[in-house]
Design a protein around this motif. Sequence first.
Motif, short mmCIF file in Angstrom:
data_model
loop_
_atom_site.label_atom_id
_atom_site.label_comp_id
_atom_site.label_asym_id
_atom_site.label_seq_id
_atom_site.Cartn_x
_atom_site.Cartn_y
_atom_site.Cartn_z
N ILE A 7 20.25 39.45 38.96
CA ILE A 7 21.55 39.12 38.36
C ILE A 7 22.65 39.93 39.04
O ILE A 7 23.69 39.39 39.42
N LYS A 8 22.41 41.21 39.21
CA LYS A 8 23.42 42.08 39.81
C LYS A 8 23.68 41.71 41.27
O LYS A 8 24.84 41.70 41.71
N ILE A 9 22.63 41.39 41.99
CA ILE A 9 22.80 41.00 43.39
C ILE A 9 23.59 39.71 43.48
O ILE A 9 24.55 39.61 44.26
N ARG A 10 23.23 38.71 42.68
CA ARG A 10 23.91 37.41 42.80
C ARG A 10 25.37 37.51 42.41
O ARG A 10 26.25 36.97 43.11
N ALA A 11 25.69 38.17 41.33
CA ALA A 11 27.10 38.32 40.93
C ALA A 11 27.88 39.08 42.00
O ALA A 11 29.01 38.71 42.33
N SER A 12 27.28 40.12 42.54
CA SER A 12 27.96 40.92 43.57
C SER A 12 28.19 40.12 44.84
O SER A 12 29.22 40.28 45.51
N TYR A 66 11.15 32.49 43.40
CA TYR A 66 11.69 32.79 42.08
C TYR A 66 11.06 31.90 41.02
O TYR A 66 10.82 30.72 41.26
N THR A 67 10.84 32.46 39.84
CA THR A 67 10.29 31.68 38.75
C THR A 67 11.36 30.75 38.18
O THR A 67 12.56 30.93 38.44
N ASP A 68 10.94 29.77 37.40
CA ASP A 68 11.90 28.87 36.76
C ASP A 68 12.82 29.64 35.82
O ASP A 68 14.01 29.33 35.72
N ALA A 69 12.29 30.64 35.14
CA ALA A 69 13.12 31.45 34.24
C ALA A 69 14.15 32.23 35.04
O ALA A 69 15.32 32.32 34.64
N GLU A 70 13.75 32.80 36.17
CA GLU A 70 14.71 33.52 37.02
C GLU A 70 15.78 32.58 37.55
O GLU A 70 16.96 32.93 37.58
N ALA A 118 21.32 30.67 37.62
CA ALA A 118 22.31 29.61 37.39
C ALA A 118 23.33 30.07 36.35
O ALA A 118 24.54 29.83 36.51
N LEU A 119 22.86 30.71 35.30
CA LEU A 119 23.76 31.23 34.28
C LEU A 119 24.66 32.32 34.87
O LEU A 119 25.88 32.35 34.60
N THR A 120 24.10 33.17 35.71
CA THR A 120 24.88 34.22 36.37
C THR A 120 26.02 33.60 37.17
O THR A 120 27.17 34.06 37.09
N GLU A 121 25.72 32.57 37.94
CA GLU A 121 26.76 31.91 38.74
C GLU A 121 27.83 31.29 37.85
O GLU A 121 29.02 31.42 38.12
N ALA A 122 27.41 30.61 36.80
CA ALA A 122 28.38 29.94 35.92
C ALA A 122 29.29 30.95 35.23
O ALA A 122 30.51 30.75 35.17
N VAL A 123 28.72 32.03 34.72
CA VAL A 123 29.53 33.03 34.02
C VAL A 123 30.43 33.77 35.00
O VAL A 123 31.59 34.04 34.70
N THR A 124 29.93 34.06 36.19
CA THR A 124 30.72 34.77 37.19
C THR A 124 31.88 33.90 37.68
O THR A 124 32.97 34.40 37.93
N GLN A 178 26.77 22.53 30.00
CA GLN A 178 25.72 22.37 28.99
C GLN A 178 24.32 22.43 29.61
O GLN A 178 23.42 23.04 29.05
N GLU A 179 24.16 21.82 30.79
CA GLU A 179 22.83 21.82 31.40
C GLU A 179 22.38 23.22 31.83
O GLU A 179 21.19 23.54 31.78
N VAL A 180 23.33 24.07 32.19
CA VAL A 180 23.00 25.46 32.53
C VAL A 180 22.57 26.20 31.26
O VAL A 180 21.58 26.92 31.26
N TYR A 181 23.33 26.01 30.20
CA TYR A 181 22.98 26.61 28.92
C TYR A 181 21.60 26.13 28.46
O TYR A 181 20.74 26.93 28.08
N ASP A 182 21.40 24.81 28.49
CA ASP A 182 20.13 24.25 28.01
C ASP A 182 18.94 24.77 28.82
O ASP A 182 17.89 25.10 28.25
N LYS A 183 19.09 24.86 30.13
CA LYS A 183 17.99 25.34 30.97
C LYS A 183 17.70 26.81 30.66
O LYS A 183 16.54 27.21 30.54
N ALA A 184 18.73 27.61 30.50
CA ALA A 184 18.52 29.02 30.15
C ALA A 184 17.81 29.15 28.81
O ALA A 184 16.90 29.98 28.64
N ARG A 185 18.18 28.32 27.86
CA ARG A 185 17.57 28.39 26.53
C ARG A 185 16.12 27.92 26.52
O ARG A 185 15.37 28.24 25.60
N GLU A 186 15.68 27.21 27.55
CA GLU A 186 14.26 26.87 27.66
C GLU A 186 13.42 28.13 27.82
O GLU A 186 12.25 28.15 27.43
N TYR A 187 14.00 29.16 28.42
CA TYR A 187 13.25 30.37 28.75
C TYR A 187 13.67 31.60 27.94
O TYR A 187 12.91 32.57 27.88
N PHE A 188 14.86 31.56 27.36
CA PHE A 188 15.40 32.72 26.67
C PHE A 188 15.86 32.32 25.28
O PHE A 188 16.61 31.35 25.13
#
Length: 147
Positions: A38-43, A81-85, A90-96, A105-115
């Motif tokens: 997460i830190k690497i991608r946002a940076s 990378y795993t599907d959860a990663e 994807a969430l990191t990119e969207a929030v950044t 919504q699709e980014v949120y939904d995919k993240a919620r599949e794993y978290f």
Amino acid sequence: MKARINHMTANPGAYKALMALENFAQGRGIEQELYELIKIRASQINGCSFCLDMHVKDMMKISNNLERTTLVSVWREAPCYTDAEKAALALTEAVTKLSEDGVPQEVYDKAREYFDEAEFVDLIMAINAINCWNRIAVSTGMYPGCF
């Protein structure tokens, strides 16, 4: 090169506040490799050389996996990378890049599949923490090895 200011000494209270956010986010149980991804991608997105340098080095200490460390910018095409990663990245990119499309919504939904809900908020806190660090580092002119 010369850093503009040292934010830690210029305003210790601000540094302490951001460290509190960092400590909270880091202590929430996000797996350490995922936290560094997460830190690497946002940076990368934010163009923060100081943080990118730090977190690539941290990731190599944790995993010693050059492939997982260097392919973060092309995570969609990288099978390491795993599907959860991938959902977290994807969430990191969207929030950044929040101003571009929000969090679709699709980014949120995919993240919620794993978290679950709490883990989703933990991810948001981690993403927010690194985005804060990036903005401080870039604004104050930090670069690798400046301190």
